[in-house]
Design an enzyme around this catalytic site. Structure first.
Site, PDB file in Angstrom:
ATOM      1  N   THR A  69       0.810  -1.219   0.000  1.00  0.00           N
ATOM      2  CA  THR A  69       0.000   0.000   0.000  1.00  0.00           C
ATOM      3  C   THR A  69       0.845   1.271   0.000  1.00  0.00           C
ATOM      4  O   THR A  69       1.959   1.290   0.549  1.00  0.00           O
ATOM      5  CB  THR A  69      -0.904   0.014   1.253  1.00  0.00           C
ATOM      6  OG1 THR A  69      -1.411   1.338   1.457  1.00  0.00           O
ATOM      7  CG2 THR A  69      -0.162  -0.397   2.515  1.00  0.00           C
ATOM      8  N   GLU A 121       0.301   3.554   1.878  1.00  0.00           N
ATOM      9  CA  GLU A 121       0.447   3.954   3.287  1.00  0.00           C
ATOM     10  C   GLU A 121       1.865   3.678   3.797  1.00  0.00           C
ATOM     11  O   GLU A 121       2.269   4.212   4.827  1.00  0.00           O
ATOM     12  CB  GLU A 121      -0.571   3.211   4.155  1.00  0.00           C
ATOM     13  CG  GLU A 121      -1.969   3.803   4.122  1.00  0.00           C
ATOM     14  CD  GLU A 121      -2.075   5.146   4.828  1.00  0.00           C
ATOM     15  OE1 GLU A 121      -1.695   5.237   6.002  1.00  0.00           O
ATOM     16  OE2 GLU A 121      -2.535   6.112   4.193  1.00  0.00           O
ATOM     17  N   TYR A 146      -1.545   0.222  10.903  1.00  0.00           N
ATOM     18  CA  TYR A 146      -1.818  -0.420   9.602  1.00  0.00           C
ATOM     19  C   TYR A 146      -0.582  -0.330   8.700  1.00  0.00           C
ATOM     20  O   TYR A 146      -0.130  -1.328   8.141  1.00  0.00           O
ATOM     21  CB  TYR A 146      -3.025   0.261   8.945  1.00  0.00           C
ATOM     22  CG  TYR A 146      -3.250  -0.142   7.498  1.00  0.00           C
ATOM     23  CD1 TYR A 146      -3.910  -1.324   7.170  1.00  0.00           C
ATOM     24  CD2 TYR A 146      -2.816   0.683   6.453  1.00  0.00           C
ATOM     25  CE1 TYR A 146      -4.106  -1.694   5.837  1.00  0.00           C
ATOM     26  CE2 TYR A 146      -3.017   0.324   5.126  1.00  0.00           C
ATOM     27  CZ  TYR A 146      -3.663  -0.863   4.822  1.00  0.00           C
ATOM     28  OH  TYR A 146      -3.863  -1.214   3.507  1.00  0.00           O
ATOM     29  N   LYS A 160       1.804  -3.389   7.380  1.00  0.00           N
ATOM     30  CA  LYS A 160       1.993  -3.628   5.946  1.00  0.00           C
ATOM     31  C   LYS A 160       3.480  -3.541   5.559  1.00  0.00           C
ATOM     32  O   LYS A 160       3.900  -4.134   4.575  1.00  0.00           O
ATOM     33  CB  LYS A 160       1.171  -2.623   5.138  1.00  0.00           C
ATOM     34  CG  LYS A 160      -0.342  -2.919   5.137  1.00  0.00           C
ATOM     35  CD  LYS A 160      -0.682  -4.081   4.210  1.00  0.00           C
ATOM     36  CE  LYS A 160      -2.177  -4.250   4.040  1.00  0.00           C
ATOM     37  NZ  LYS A 160      -2.533  -5.296   3.056  1.00  0.00           N
TER      38      LYS A 160
END
Ligand code: NAP
Ligand code: G4F
Length: 372
Positions: free
Chosen positions: A132, A134, A156, A160
């Site tokens: 991601t 992110e 999160y 990841k």
């Protein structure tokens, strides 16, 4: 023999689009589905329903937190390709459930990679990891490419990051075809209802029909590189068909703010928003149907793009305001991807423009709200 794919997270937004894509390519698709008190297949039914695919789609109960279950399924299915999409995917929720988020998003990925190794499938099975944007979090450069340093800003993002490096590690240690797709935000009418785009289009559809008073949002200055999930799942597939495993940015290369998304959603109905104030006092004002949640006002008619508002009574009022409840402990202010590598090596490009994305989501949500 048709290729066999195993998709974790098959009931989510991307899982449904990817299943549709793979079935249309003749794959036999196996999906991991959580056992809950409700049968959570609405997206799959809507996108892939019908009898045509009945003997090609197999759902298996399981959970990314259950190592034995994952190992057994991988051994039994012996997939050619695994798409690891399962995740607690909401950034704000990850601050409230950091341990669970890491169990699913970080260790869940390790469980998949290790299951492939335990089943002696390292030479056969290609693994796609749903990485991601992110990962870039507090961005070190604009736009972000495959060589931009990571700086995640949430549990999160950190989970990841573990999953990203585990994927690289299994590739380097065991020669596995394990690839990361570093996907920037992608949306659709099937986006979860608490992500900002869908929250906006659902609220706009209700406000345009007098069914909701206003939309409360957090940081409207946040900028995202928003594409369409339908386009992005094609990139996932291409990543696993490439000659070599690797890590690929998948993005549109264009960014917009949350405020721009709201403005465009209302413009779909010809309604202009006037923005006033700053920070937590910022509001969006517009001329919209009188708020009439119980339908007491019989003259309120259903808004349709073709007919407009008809003789519906209208009023000017605040339709958007800021609620700090939706702020995050640490925010990712800006994300913009550079998809040059995937364009060059995979031949992938986003097909859906930002206005087309907003329009498709608005069309869908206006059709879905209750008939008046
Ligand atoms: P989503 O709609 O939230 O779907 C998540 C899927 O994971 C659902 O099928 C969910 O099942 C499943 N899941 C959650 N916890 C699980 C568990 N413990 N065991 C098994 N399955 C579990 O997410 P999405 O937007 O489709 O995204 C797919 C993947 O791409 C995710 O890994 C996400 O982090 C990543 N990603 C998404 C974007 C984006 O913009 N959409 C961008 C980059 C990366 P239930 O239906 O039972 O909840
Ligand atoms: O729609 P969002 O919740 O998506 P976010 O945080 O960017 O995460 C999504 O995209 C990631 C890829 O970059 C995925 F990895 C992840 O799984 C997920 O799919 O929020 C987008 C922006 C944020 O800056 C947020 O602070 O919108 C801002 N925002 C403003 N008001 C809001 C709200 N977000 C939500 N969810 N709800 C609001 O009311």
């Amino acid at each position: 023999m048709p290729k066999k794919a195993f998709i974790t997270g098959i009931t989510g937004q991307d899982g449904a689009y990817l299943t549709h894509l793979l079935l249309s390519k003749g794959y036999e698709v196996h999906g991991l589905m959580r056992r809950t008190s409700q049968f959570n297949v609405a997206r799959l039914m809507e996108l892939c329903g019908g009898t045509a695919f009945e003997d090609k789609l197999f759902l298996h109960y399981g959970d990314s937190t259950d190592s034995l279950n994952i190992t057994t399924l991988v051994e039994d299915i012996r997939p050619d390709e695994i798409f690891n999409l399962a995740a607690q995917s909401h950034v704000k929720v990850s601050f409230e459930m950091p341990v669970y988020t890491c169990d699913v998003d970080a260790l869940g990925t390790l469980r998949i990679l290790e299951a492939v190794r335990q089943a002696h499938l390292t030479d056969k099975t290609h693994v796609y990891q749903a990485s991601t944007s992110e990962l870039f979090g507090k961005v070190h450069e604009i736009p972000q490419s495959e060589s931009t340093p990571f700086h995640p800003r949430s549990p999160y993002g950190v989970a990841k990051l573990f999953a990203y490096w585990m994927t690289v590690n299994y590739r380097e240690s065991y020669g596995m075809f394990a690839s990361n797709g570093i996907l920037f935000n992608h949306e659709s009418p099937f986006r979860g209802e608490t992500f900002v785009t869908r929250k906006i289009t659902m609220a706009a559809a209700r406000i345009l029909n007098g069914l909701q008073e206003r939309l409360e949002l957090g940081n409207m200055d946040a900028k995202r590189d928003w594409g369409h999930a339908r386009d992005f799942v094609e990139a996932m597939w291409l990543i696993l068909q490439h000659d070599e495993p690797g890590d690929f940015i998948i993005a549109t290369g264009e960014q917009h703010s949350v405020r721009e998304f709201v403005t465009l959603a209302f413009e779909y109905a010809g309604v202009s928003i006037r923005w006033e104030g700053e920070g937590v006092n910022e509001v969006g004002i517009a001329r919209v149907p009188v708020y009439s949640p119980n339908r007491e006002n019989a003259s309120v008619s259903r808004f349709k793009p073709e007919t407009g508002f008809g003789n519906t009574p209208m009023e000017e009022r605040v339709v958007v305001s800021v609620n700090p409840e939706f702020f995050r402990p640490a925010e990712v202010e800006t994300l913009l991807g550079n998809p040059a590598k995937s364009r060059q090596l995979l031949g992938w490009e986003a097909k859906t423009s930002f206005p087309q994305l907003v329009q498709e989501m608005m069309d869908y949500d206006l059709r879905k709200i209750p008939i008046l």
